[in-house]
Design a protein around this motif. Structure first.
Motif, PDB file in Angstrom:
ATOM      1  N   TYR A  30      -5.886  -5.681  -5.193  1.00 19.66           N
ATOM      2  CA  TYR A  30      -5.879  -7.129  -4.691  1.00 19.66           C
ATOM      3  C   TYR A  30      -7.247  -7.660  -4.802  1.00 19.66           C
ATOM      4  O   TYR A  30      -7.996  -7.592  -3.749  1.00 19.66           O
ATOM      5  CB  TYR A  30      -5.427  -7.227  -3.157  1.00 19.66           C
ATOM      6  N   ALA A  33      -3.329 -10.891   5.175  1.00 21.14           N
ATOM      7  CA  ALA A  33      -1.913 -10.250   4.854  1.00 21.14           C
ATOM      8  C   ALA A  33      -2.253  -8.774   4.435  1.00 21.14           C
ATOM      9  O   ALA A  33      -1.634  -7.903   4.633  1.00 21.14           O
ATOM     10  CB  ALA A  33      -1.166 -11.024   4.121  1.00 21.14           C
ATOM     11  N   HIS A  34      -3.180  -8.732   3.181  1.00 21.12           N
ATOM     12  CA  HIS A  34      -3.481  -7.253   2.712  1.00 21.12           C
ATOM     13  C   HIS A  34      -3.996  -6.526   3.735  1.00 21.12           C
ATOM     14  O   HIS A  34      -3.774  -5.378   3.896  1.00 21.12           O
ATOM     15  CB  HIS A  34      -4.452  -7.476   1.415  1.00 21.12           C
ATOM     16  N   LYS A  46      -3.835  -6.504   7.149  1.00 17.88           N
ATOM     17  CA  LYS A  46      -2.962  -6.262   7.861  1.00 17.88           C
ATOM     18  C   LYS A  46      -1.959  -5.085   7.551  1.00 17.88           C
ATOM     19  O   LYS A  46      -1.680  -3.966   8.146  1.00 17.88           O
ATOM     20  CB  LYS A  46      -1.912  -7.417   8.203  1.00 17.88           C
ATOM     21  N   HIS A  47      -1.509  -5.234   6.050  1.00 22.78           N
ATOM     22  CA  HIS A  47      -0.781  -4.018   5.407  1.00 22.78           C
ATOM     23  C   HIS A  47      -1.613  -2.871   5.514  1.00 22.78           C
ATOM     24  O   HIS A  47      -0.929  -1.681   5.887  1.00 22.78           O
ATOM     25  CB  HIS A  47      -0.345  -4.694   4.125  1.00 22.78           C
ATOM     26  N   GLN A  83      -1.931  -1.293   9.247  1.00 22.48           N
ATOM     27  CA  GLN A  83      -0.621  -0.891   9.575  1.00 22.48           C
ATOM     28  C   GLN A  83      -0.120   0.415   9.143  1.00 22.48           C
ATOM     29  O   GLN A  83       0.378   1.259   9.814  1.00 22.48           O
ATOM     30  CB  GLN A  83       0.441  -1.975   9.722  1.00 22.48           C
ATOM     31  N   ARG A  84      -0.439   0.591   7.863  1.00 23.13           N
ATOM     32  CA  ARG A  84       0.002   1.851   7.287  1.00 23.13           C
ATOM     33  C   ARG A  84      -0.893   2.939   7.720  1.00 23.13           C
ATOM     34  O   ARG A  84      -0.397   4.042   8.120  1.00 23.13           O
ATOM     35  CB  ARG A  84      -0.267   1.970   5.648  1.00 23.13           C
ATOM     36  N   PRO A 112      -3.905  -1.045  -3.275  1.00 19.54           N
ATOM     37  CA  PRO A 112      -3.570  -0.246  -1.783  1.00 19.54           C
ATOM     38  C   PRO A 112      -2.980   1.222  -2.481  1.00 19.54           C
ATOM     39  O   PRO A 112      -2.828   1.964  -1.564  1.00 19.54           O
ATOM     40  CB  PRO A 112      -1.850  -1.172  -1.602  1.00 19.54           C
ATOM     41  N   ASP A 127      -2.184   4.348   0.005  1.00 22.56           N
ATOM     42  CA  ASP A 127      -0.694   4.673  -0.046  1.00 22.56           C
ATOM     43  C   ASP A 127      -0.886   6.534  -0.427  1.00 22.56           C
ATOM     44  O   ASP A 127       0.009   7.109   0.249  1.00 22.56           O
ATOM     45  CB  ASP A 127       0.022   3.960  -1.039  1.00 22.56           C
TER      46      ASP A 127
END
Lengths: 443, 443
Positions: B29, B37-38, B40-41, B44-45, B399, B403
């Protein structure tokens, strides 16, 4: 028929209210200073009512008052505005977010960076209330024994504004190309190094933040002194002022707009938003009774001290539960305007010494106290007679005082066609009808 | 059987990754620097994976490099960490929030206030990474031509820490009684005025914020120099360090823990969390291939300059696509450790000059590159042999790199019983097993 001149509304907030008695008002949230849930609720209600902005008041010190009074004040502590507004930016999408930051006790690189970051986080909703910090207690929290002298503070503020806006212009709006193929992340032709060397400040730059969504966050100013008005005319886009009545409001409005014009600016690009303490009731008497109840919660010893200052005489000597003994007040010691204001208030509302004192210890500025219709009438007069482009609303107590404005006053203003039914745009500049500033280094 | 020593994991973040080639990696990204938004993602992960903390790296300047290299860097601009972490506090409930703040270019009253506010907003999840700001470019953004000398910076940092923690202790934990009946908002016996007058700082106080939820936000330090280690031993509760291998890690761990003990602290109250670049693959070769692909995206002209510094000779003269000509490198010009590290790397992974250069221009510190099992093996060794209490994880690219850690490495660590399946508490201190500091003025 042309659309009538539109009203702008910003909420001037402290978590529990600005009024010193508010935390004791039935139903209030005395713990709101550090309770995000309450603030989230307040801002979401204000956004649903289409307010232009949520404006967090601030201090850089625990207020300077005797401990006996201080221990009774809910205004001593609260969230710091930047961290708070950043958190609130996530739970809102349209309402503006205004924070106070001092040009006397902070660095332009930090200020430019934080407001730019808040503007990016909120998609263009940040505003900077430029203050020079008049509270001398602050100086001692920042390594100084003496507060910077008034005109020095304003000279530094003018230069500080120029540096901060220059840092916001470090990158052209279209600097970031981010082309993975060529490996070029930004166009180096679209980066400007400020390299500022002025009387008070030396700042190289560039800022390590892309140009804000609004170009520049909206600039707010509150100063009413001679240098304060001039700084506002040259730099502010919204002025938060405190005229005591309509005539004073008209004079201030005309003066600041004329100064802006003289400084080469379009007068519509500077909105005058007087602070107004708004108490809504079912009847004028009901609203006044609410205010009297609120005032009665102000600590009397502090209150009588405030009244003594306004009168220029020791009011503690008077019978607190009798009317003000006007004949006993020496003419010469008090400022004429202050003294006349007190006497007028005592006459108009038939207040005892105690009630008058608690009014002064609570909130003594411009107030609209009445029904939604009577308050809307007053606001319309200010708007029509060019005393205001809107108001910086001060709530007497929370949440009820805010709920009453949102549920009853705003619909009345909308019915009259002088306040929006929905947001026209997404940025605070769009709400206020302000242009997006051109980048001074890239056009 | 006793519970084995537990691992702590914090994520050391830049929005696009710390690796300079990461924004060009397929699926990354590139706009994450200003795309909430990125972030936040990501957070949260990490919270779902029970990471101890999310740590935002920071700079107080656009990095000092030639424009030709600078334009290719995604690390030039990003959200300011305080505004970002405050926003992220609202979309998370457990993970710690660590921000960097400089003791050289900021004021203790501001720093104390913002971290206390973030701690209240997040219900006890704030951490302060205390830095003295080594980047000389920063000085020129804050009115100074010359960077403050190293030992002066550390002396100021020590005093600064003492002032900030003293300001956090301004109010006793139970100072705020908020009794509407009596009108007393706080107990004046539970307010302390710091009135600090030291070599570098004069700060009166009190802070205008209630004592933080954690008493004090967690203190993090990164310094590895002599004064940096000593400052960490005296003040830090988590140390983010960069040993190059296990032996260096064990030596550093023993040294800092011994210094903490000598300073009268319990060594368990200071967690050593080496930075580790973690690349997870289906096989060791797959992970290495991912890393080679990532490194290949580093701008070669910058990369070769980094390698030249590590070798102490102009590496641009070598054939980029041949192995490193070891015999042609003069022995005397480079630091012995740096030179040996390069030679070892060239040998181990059989890298060309180009690949070596891009490794140095990308990320050249401690790295765990392999399968979830092989990386967990390495982490267990560091944990068991007292080289680490956990790791400050650096993701190669986002990400996917994050991940892979969350989906594959964390479950493997949990299976081995060395990483939590769920948070045991709610505050960052509880996650890290750190005591809540007593108030130095009220017990």
């Amino acid at each position: 028929m042309a659309t009538p001149k539109q009203l702008h509304l910003t909420a001037f907030m402290r978590p529990v209210s600005l009024h010193t008695g508010a935390w004791r008002y039935p139903g209030s949230y005395p713990d709101a200073n550090f309770n995000l849930a309450h603030l989230k609720h307040f801002i979401q209600r204000l956004e649903a009512a289409k307010f232009d902005a949520f404006f967090m008041a601030d201090h850089l010190a625990v207020l300077n008052m005797p401990l006996e009074a201080l221990q009774r004040s809910h205004t001593v502590t609260s969230f710091e505005p930047f961290t708070l507004l950043s958190a609130l930016s996530v739970v809102t999408t349209k309402i503006g977010l205004a924070a106070t930051a001092s040009t006397t006790y902070d660095e332009p690189y930090h200020i430019a960076r934080r407001f730019a970051s808040l503007d990016h986080l909120s998609n263009g909703r940040a505003a900077w209330n430029v203050v020079t910090t008049g509270n001398p207690e602050s100086a001692r929290n920042f390594g100084l024994d003496e507060h910077l002298e008034h005109s020095e503070r304003y000279k530094r503020a003018r230069e500080f504004h120029s540096v901060v806006t220059g840092l916001w212009d470090s990158f052209a709006d279209d600097a970031f190309v981010r082309d993975p193929e060529s490996g070029v992340y930004f166009d180096p032709q679209k980066l400007h190094v400020l390299d500022h060397h002025g009387a008070a400040l030396h700042v190289r730059g560039p800022l390590n933040i892309a140009r804000p969504v609004q170009g520049w966050p909206v600039i707010i100013q509150a100063g009413q002194s001679e240098p304060g008005r001039q700084l506002a005319a040259e730099t502010a886009e919204a002025v938060f002022c405190s005229p005591r009545d309509l005539d004073a409001g008209k004079a201030l409005y005309a003066d600041i707009k004329a100064r802006a014009t003289a400084a080469g600016r379009h007068p519509d690009h500077l909105k005058i938003l007087p602070a107004a303490f708004v108490v809504v009731g079912d009847s004028v008497e009901d609203a006044r009774a609410k205010r009297r109840q609120l005032d009665s919660l102000v600590y009397y010893d502090s209150a009588i001290a405030s009244l003594s200052i306004a009168l220029g005489t020791d009011a503690a000597a008077f019978d607190p539960d009798a009317p003000l003994p006007v004949a006993e007040i020496p003419e010469t010691n008090a400022s004429k305007t202050g003294r006349e204001g007190v006497l007028r208030l005592a006459r108009e509302e038939n207040l005892t010494v105690r009630q008058l004192a608690q009014r002064y210890g609570g909130y003594s500025g411009l107030a609209f106290v009445g029904t939604p219709e009577s308050i809307a009438d007053e606001m319309e007069v200010w708007l029509r007679e060019d005393a205001a482009d809107g108001f910086t609303v001060v709530f007497p107590f929370l949440p009820q005082g805010l709920d009453a404005v949102v549920d009853h006053l705003v619909p009345e203003l909308q019915r009259r066609g002088i306040f929006r039914e929905d947001y026209e745009g997404t940025t605070l500049r769009e709400h206020l009808g302000l242009p997006r500033p051109a980048n001074r280094f890239f056009s």
